[in-house]
Design an enzyme around this catalytic site. Sequence first.
Site, PDB file in Angstrom:
ATOM      1  N   ALA A 176       4.830  21.062 -84.315  1.00 24.90           N
ATOM      2  CA  ALA A 176       3.524  20.471 -84.012  1.00 24.90           C
ATOM      3  C   ALA A 176       2.414  21.468 -84.355  1.00 24.90           C
ATOM      4  O   ALA A 176       1.375  21.090 -84.916  1.00 24.90           O
ATOM      5  CB  ALA A 176       3.452  20.076 -82.534  1.00 24.90           C
ATOM      6  N   ASP A 186      11.031  18.814 -88.534  1.00 25.43           N
ATOM      7  CA  ASP A 186      10.162  17.974 -87.701  1.00 25.43           C
ATOM      8  C   ASP A 186       8.702  17.997 -88.129  1.00 25.43           C
ATOM      9  O   ASP A 186       7.888  17.258 -87.583  1.00 25.43           O
ATOM     10  CB  ASP A 186      10.184  18.474 -86.243  1.00 25.43           C
ATOM     11  N   LYS A 200       6.750  16.371 -79.210  1.00 27.14           N
ATOM     12  CA  LYS A 200       7.451  15.092 -79.451  1.00 27.14           C
ATOM     13  C   LYS A 200       8.688  14.999 -78.560  1.00 27.14           C
ATOM     14  O   LYS A 200       9.201  16.014 -78.085  1.00 27.14           O
ATOM     15  CB  LYS A 200       7.865  14.957 -80.922  1.00 27.14           C
TER      16      LYS A 200
END
Length: 286
Positions: free
Chosen positions: A102, A133, A6
């Site tokens: 991620a 995140d 990201k």
Amino acid sequence: MLANAKINLHLHITGRAENGYHLLDSLVAFTSLSDDISIEPSDKFKLNISGSTSLSSVCSEQDNLISRVTHLLAQHLGIAPHVDIRLLKNIPLAGGLGGGSADAAATLLLLKDIWHIKSNDILEKIAASLGSDIVACLYNDPVIMRDTGNKILTAPRIPPLHGLLVNPNVQSPTPEVYKAYAQSNRPFSDNIVFPEQFHSAMELCAFLKAHTRNDLTDAAITIAPEIGIVLNALDQIPNKLLSRLSGSGATCFALFENAGDAQSGYELIKKAHPDFWAKTVTINQI
Ligand code: C5P
């Protein structure tokens, strides 16, 4: 499954939570740079990591996040965490690109299928308990992060973008950057109210430039001064629409209208700084 990196198109620090964490307002978008994860049922828990970039040669944190989400989810379901996980690492470590998050999100989504989990609720709960995140990474589409990162709001519709990511081959550890930010006593920023849609890359970047910033930039430069050199270099690229630090760094990005301009920017950076890690990417085109 690809686990996409990201970037934070903006990152405002809007306050401080009771637990010491900082409150955020951040529009996040996902790039074509990705790690690759596959998971198969096995007779015990196994994690195999391979990868090429120098910045990803040590994977202990990613390793921990993948192991931790797997063990937490298995514990919640009352089953053994017996899976064989293979991770191919491309995203720089501690780079502001959310690589570890991620990977953790992709692991949860793959385990959802393997362990026949019906709803995303438990995935979000585990994601929120482990890092700021990871919940956003479960979406893999542009989102606005609020609160300490775990509250997700609908993002404005944004056009496909072309980007250049540059890291001066240094790490910029998130806790140290937030600590330096806290010591700087900067006034807090406001939450941004976005229009519903941006029709072009130019329109989006003009808005971001006029109304937003990354509040962690100065703090990150005190931790890793090379970030200042990257930002100066990106600022000089012709036809770039916006350049900025992502997250707590050390990766910075520049945004472009088309792939040709991003490639020219890449060549300029590599010529001036052959030792920097750089990569052209598409954004919001996954
Ligand atoms: O959640 P993550 O592992 O990315 O956070 C690393 C550290 O960064 C936290 O331990 C905290 O010191 C700081 N942080 C913060 N406020 C946030 C996110 C992270 O202060 N919203």
